[in-house]
Design an enzyme around this catalytic site. Structure first.
Site, PDB file in Angstrom:
ATOM      1  N   HIS A  27       0.831  -1.196   0.000  1.00 30.23           N
ATOM      2  CA  HIS A  27       0.000   0.000   0.000  1.00 30.23           C
ATOM      3  C   HIS A  27       0.871   1.253   0.000  1.00 30.23           C
ATOM      4  O   HIS A  27       1.195   1.787   1.057  1.00 30.23           O
ATOM      5  CB  HIS A  27      -0.903  -0.006   1.236  1.00 30.23           C
ATOM      6  CG  HIS A  27      -1.809  -1.191   1.317  1.00 30.23           C
ATOM      7  ND1 HIS A  27      -3.167  -1.122   1.072  1.00 30.23           N
ATOM      8  CD2 HIS A  27      -1.554  -2.489   1.596  1.00 30.23           C
ATOM      9  CE1 HIS A  27      -3.708  -2.322   1.205  1.00 30.23           C
ATOM     10  NE2 HIS A  27      -2.760  -3.176   1.536  1.00 30.23           N
ATOM     11  N   HIS A 258      -3.921   2.943  -3.496  1.00 34.72           N
ATOM     12  CA  HIS A 258      -4.233   2.457  -2.151  1.00 34.72           C
ATOM     13  C   HIS A 258      -3.551   1.133  -1.839  1.00 34.72           C
ATOM     14  O   HIS A 258      -2.794   1.033  -0.884  1.00 34.72           O
ATOM     15  CB  HIS A 258      -5.749   2.335  -1.966  1.00 34.72           C
ATOM     16  CG  HIS A 258      -6.149   2.156  -0.540  1.00 34.72           C
ATOM     17  ND1 HIS A 258      -5.802   1.054   0.195  1.00 34.72           N
ATOM     18  CD2 HIS A 258      -6.864   2.943   0.296  1.00 34.72           C
ATOM     19  CE1 HIS A 258      -6.282   1.170   1.429  1.00 34.72           C
ATOM     20  NE2 HIS A 258      -6.925   2.307   1.506  1.00 34.72           N
ATOM     21  N   GLU A 403     -18.124  -3.670  24.269  1.00 31.26           N
ATOM     22  CA  GLU A 403     -17.296  -4.864  24.476  1.00 31.26           C
ATOM     23  C   GLU A 403     -16.017  -4.803  23.652  1.00 31.26           C
ATOM     24  O   GLU A 403     -14.928  -5.101  24.144  1.00 31.26           O
ATOM     25  CB  GLU A 403     -18.096  -6.127  24.102  1.00 31.26           C
ATOM     26  CG  GLU A 403     -19.341  -6.377  24.949  1.00 31.26           C
ATOM     27  CD  GLU A 403     -20.558  -5.592  24.473  1.00 31.26           C
ATOM     28  OE1 GLU A 403     -20.470  -4.931  23.403  1.00 31.26           O
ATOM     29  OE2 GLU A 403     -21.587  -5.625  25.159  1.00 31.26           O
ATOM     30  N   HIS A 465     -28.431 -15.136  24.282  1.00 30.06           N
ATOM     31  CA  HIS A 465     -27.486 -14.880  25.369  1.00 30.06           C
ATOM     32  C   HIS A 465     -26.780 -16.136  25.865  1.00 30.06           C
ATOM     33  O   HIS A 465     -25.976 -16.054  26.784  1.00 30.06           O
ATOM     34  CB  HIS A 465     -28.217 -14.197  26.533  1.00 30.06           C
ATOM     35  CG  HIS A 465     -28.509 -12.746  26.278  1.00 30.06           C
ATOM     36  ND1 HIS A 465     -29.214 -12.320  25.177  1.00 30.06           N
ATOM     37  CD2 HIS A 465     -28.161 -11.618  26.951  1.00 30.06           C
ATOM     38  CE1 HIS A 465     -29.296 -10.997  25.209  1.00 30.06           C
ATOM     39  NE2 HIS A 465     -28.670 -10.554  26.259  1.00 30.06           N
TER      40      HIS A 465
END
Lengths: 657, 657
Positions: A27, A258, A403, A465
């Site tokens: 890059h 890029h 988190e 969960h």
């Protein structure tokens, strides 16, 4: 001749485009675009010493946009770090070169963090800035007084973790954190307009940041912006307006620079345009010398710090913490004895809190926290105060519902050194922070994850969960120790092992529900072997029951029934597969009864996948290979057949056959 | 007697606190706090028909703050949906009740999405709003003209995915998306001040949203804010200032009401304060009737739509798409024949693009995209235009660097119906969107993940970009089909299977590097069995080589060498474990050579963990149980010993022993 700023910056550009071209991969656009900003930073602002890359009080520099790795390799080389050598840069992206495709903290001194997974570098920088203020609060300006600088691209800012990281930094008023945004309007797919119309400065301001702008190719403007950022008490974002691939006349400003080499023709054209006459991988002497001088900029400061710090009253303690050595003495023995004397029936999350109470008293370097589940994760001990903008000396962080941001910040803290971070959430939400857990492991960072509610034992909250696949998915991450203790004593042992481990993360999987004690011997740390024979067969050994955590006591109950039926049964508690795998062959063969005609059975309230490593294809695997359900925990264990009543007859019927 | 707004809202409050109390577990605070807002929405604004929960043109309502599940259960019950019955509400959070701890889309009609993992509900709502505009662009207002409403809490807004989701929504100007933020200043840990000082409205405005505020307990103010949101062309955030646990006199406004039952005394006190005299689970007749009337509010609209839509020229096509039926005819046969005629040596990512070219022509319902890796994931086919704010009819989304936001949006699109979303990123970044992949699986959503660069074959980008543990970690997720095809033909077959699957997600793991063809037979879709015998032993079968993807051709090469050494060897291509597990015993035993004295060998450029399921403890497992490295791909395969040259001798030496 006086070497100009632009010549210095062009040295970065030349090395970057040449290395990418030689590797035929990489890059070039980012290092060429940010060369001016980086030059100002490394020649005028950054506090560092190439001769002592681990100087405790150095500024931390994080290249969050890690794909632009040639920027940092160029800077380390030019400013006089021993490595990378020019040869190593010539071998950019080749096997064995420390100049890897993305910067790796374990390959090169001066690379503070491994970056590449976007957004995480900046999020780790937040953790570094927290560690700095925390240690400053405890040890004062003479020992700890530095800044954290991060270079981030549009990708780093677009990732979700950016929101969590800057929210935390803004809330904690981390004024010593400065982010240099490579504001070039280009992503891999093309112009940023393709996918976003966000007013980034406004968003940062909404999160409590100071924001300023500069022309990223004008050294005076860059300095002016730096000064403004340094003067502001808030964390700062500097929008550095740059042209990606600056200097490549036909490709600059486009996505073409890029992620691909410029091509020989464009490299030659860039040389012309930049007035860079030196051949590839060669730096003109004056420019080289000017860079080396820049690398010596902080020599006096360094010597002063060395003298004053080593004579500081707190030096030994500070040095110990920064080295990551634990205090001498057995921190846990008294606590473990108390467990043996009066074995409690508690959830292992509660047992973790009990262990932490001893730990936090003995180890002033721990910093706890939770992603908004403090009372559920049992991560806060009574004697630790919150770490806040008003009290950086506090040892408990309310991370909020972040988190991923929490985990990345813990990585940053651990890599900064001087602190040992631990943080909690539900095990299910290890998914939310999984990219950072992986980086803990890759970067060999001492982070302790406290993951509670580790199975259907969570109960009523239901399948969203209840972790099912999480234990196996985490065990698959190299260099991560997943630990699932069976009772309070094993929990204490697993905590000991986690803290004593310097070179990587540990993850404690803990129950919501209460568990009976399975052991009372407090001599050797038996969890250290990863798996051990908790119960030995009385009758002739016909079965080996392998279990972890909340299923160990179930295995013990089953073993009793098998023995009652005349079949000898071992029970092996297996809190940490990774540690077990590290034992020698003889130990492992003994535990698994290799060569014997014995039925191997695994019992774990999670996916069975993976257990065949120990039970083989003809063993039995009891677990949960589907999503859970919403109900009280006992009803779920019964429904899914994870009780002694359900399992024992199945084993017996195989043994009898 | 006229039933007041407050009485209607109190019915929600009463059911919610009573159900949580009865379950002795749950979250009463949110439904009690948002009862007024929800009452205004369901009695005055939401377009729905309890008698036809799947009405294609209904408004979508998503309870992003899923822990407040009693809010939606109350609403569904009160407005006249068949379910939940009052009995089912009484069994809230008990085994078998559709009133699970968090709302599950597969348990109750009217629950559009499974929520609970914070932030994802709103992110899915963004996908629903995209699907609505897209279908509107193709089918017009008569068939498709509805809104998406989401209720989100502070947690939903603090999660990183929120940033990605609202950035995408703002960029796409999804004016038909309205988010009702339960702005109550409380999280589980306590006051939001503990962890954040963000100016949320300013952040939303920075992302291109319209923001307004209201007193969340004043029905007139709520209506006023709704009207403002409806009038604005941007997506709207309405900050509904509420008191959590509104009505519980001693606990309201505190974290105590967030995740715990109020307790019998406080429930009684709340009854007093709210003037609610009915016993638990009982709704006074007038209030019940008023709610039922509200549920019939859209009956006329519904009938009109029914008439005009079914007589619409495009009805059949629209109905087909909404049902999720694929067009008749063999979409892929001509393409597969072309592969057989002239087998290409291509990367499977390229083969995926080739397959997609045929698919996108045959299936107008696909919507592709990538998280800023379009050219690398090969997800865009030439004939698909971008879906933009100016052209919602486009079929390709530039998601930006938002892996998690992309995956969640795809879930929303799939659940909305009428479209089949697929989207790409690198396999390594499955970690970034893993929580949404899990929800695809749990929700049974037809989403196709196109995950390229699926091993060290990625090469120079190094360990941060090289998946190691990802295949096994994904295979462990229940109901997710992980597919790793070996060549262009298998890629086409895996695409077929992914599209034909209605009840869950598929994930294609594809190579960066070119692969030789391993098959030319285009009859039956052999990948459909998950694993199949690609090559049959010539000599007496002594080894079975199991491989996937880029290692299948290596296995073929090894088999040749084994045969040359006199050992017969099968090669089994195993693109999808999940499908193989679903085959009958006889098939699986045959493929694995059960009962034979045969060496089972796995070869996959990833973690070996899990393969013992098929190879047993005495098999051989070739893979990568450490992090990768930065180098060109061929150098890495050699370095890590994943070549025929490295593997064949090891197998031979075992066979000879």
């Amino acid at each position: 001749m006086t070497v100009t700023h632009t010549q210095l910056a062009n040295a970065i550009r030349a090395l970057s485009m040449d290395a990418v071209q030689e590797a035929n991969s990489g890059h070039p656009g980012m290092p060429m675009g940010m060369a001016d900003v980086a030059t100002v930073l490394f020649t005028k602002y950054l506090k560092y010493n190439p001769q002592d890359p681990d100087w405790y009080d150095r500024d931390r520099f994080i290249l969050s946009a890690g794909h632009g790795s040639m920027l940092i390799y160029s800077l380390l080389h030019l400013t006089g770090y021993d490595r990378p050598t020019i040869k190593e840069i010539e071998h950019f992206r080749q096997l064995g070169s420390p100049c890897a495709g993305h910067p790796e903290n374990f390959l090169l001194p001066g690379v503070e963090t491994t970056t590449g997974p976007l957004g995480q570098g900046l999020a780790m920088a937040v953790g570094m800035a927290i560690a700095e203020r925390h240690l400053n609060a405890h040890f004062g300006d003479e020992l700890v007084d530095h800044r954290t600088w991060a270079i981030a691209g549009d990708g780093c800012l677009m990732e979700g973790v950016n929101h969590e990281a800057i929210g935390l930094a803004g809330h904690l008023k981390l004024g010593r954190l400065i982010t240099l945004w490579d504001d070039n309007n280009i992503t891999i797919d093309g112009d940023t307009d393709l996918s976003t119309c966000e007013d980034i400065p406004a968003r940062y301001e909404a999160s409590g940041w100071h924001v300023t702008r500069c022309d990223g190719h004008d050294p005076d403007a860059i300095r002016f912006a730096f000064e403004e950022a340094l003067a502001d008490p808030r964390p700062s974002l500097i929008a550095c307006k740059t042209i990606i691939g600056y200097g490549a006349p036909n490709k600059q400003g486009t996505a073409a620079t890029h992620g691909s080499p410029l091509g020989d023709d464009e490299v030659a054209a860039a040389r012309d345009k930049l007035g860079w006459k030196a051949p590839a991988f060669s730096i003109p002497f004056e420019i080289e010398e000017a860079w080396q001088d820049a690398g010596k900029r902080c020599d006096d400061l360094y010597e002063q710090w060395k003298q004053s710090s080593t004579s500081h009253a707190d030096w030994d303690e500070f040095d110990r913490r920064m080295k990551g050595d634990l205090p001498t003495g057995d921190r846990m023995l008294a606590y473990k004895r108390s467990l043996a004397d009066d074995p409690p029936k508690v959830a292992t999350r509660k047992a973790s809190e009990m262990a932490l109470t001893a730990i936090n008293e003995a180890l002033p370097e721990t910093i706890g926290g939770s992603a908004d589940l403090t009372g559920s994760n049992n991560t806060k001990t009574k004697d630790t105060d919150p770490l806040t903008a008003e009290n950086y000396g506090g040892r408990y962080i309310y991370y909020g519902i972040r988190e991923f941001g929490m985990a990345a910040a813990m990585n940053g803290m651990a890599l900064h050194g001087g602190v040992i971070p631990y943080g909690g959430t539900f095990l299910i939400f290890s998914d939310y922070c999984r990219p950072a857990i992986r980086l803990s492991a890759l970067q060999r960072a001492r982070v302790v994850y406290v993951m509670t509610h580790d199975s259907i034992g969570l109960g009523e909250d239901g399948p969203t969960h209840q972790p099912v696949e999480h234990l196996i998915a985490l065990r698959a991450i190299p260099n991560l120790r997943v630990m699932r203790p069976a009772d309070a004593l094993e929990t204490a042992e697993c905590w000991e092992l986690s803290l004593e481990r310097k070179d990587g993360p540990s993850l404690l999987a803990l129950t919501r529900q209460g568990l009976p004690p399975v052991r009372t011997d407090v001599g050797a740390n038996r969890c250290a072997k990863g798996a051990y024979r908790l119960r030995e067969a009385t009758a002739d050994r016909r079965a080996i029951l392998l279990a972890t955590g909340s299923e160990v006591h179930v295995a013990l109950e089953i073993a009793e029934r098998l023995e009652a039926g005349g079949f000898g049964a071992d029970v092996v508690s297996m809190p940490c597969w990774e540690l077990f795998e590290a034992q020698d062959d003889a130990y492992r063969r003994d535990i698994l009864g290799d060569g014997e005609n014995v039925l191997r059975v695994s019992i774990e309230a999670g996916a069975t996948l993976g257990w065949e490593r120990y039970t083989g294809r003809k063993g039995l695997n009891f677990g949960l290979d589907r999503f859970g359900a919403s109900a009280p925990a006992p009803a779920l264990f019964e429904y899914f057949g994870l009780t002694a009543d359900a399992i024992a007859p199945q084993i017996l019927s195989v043994l009898k056959a």
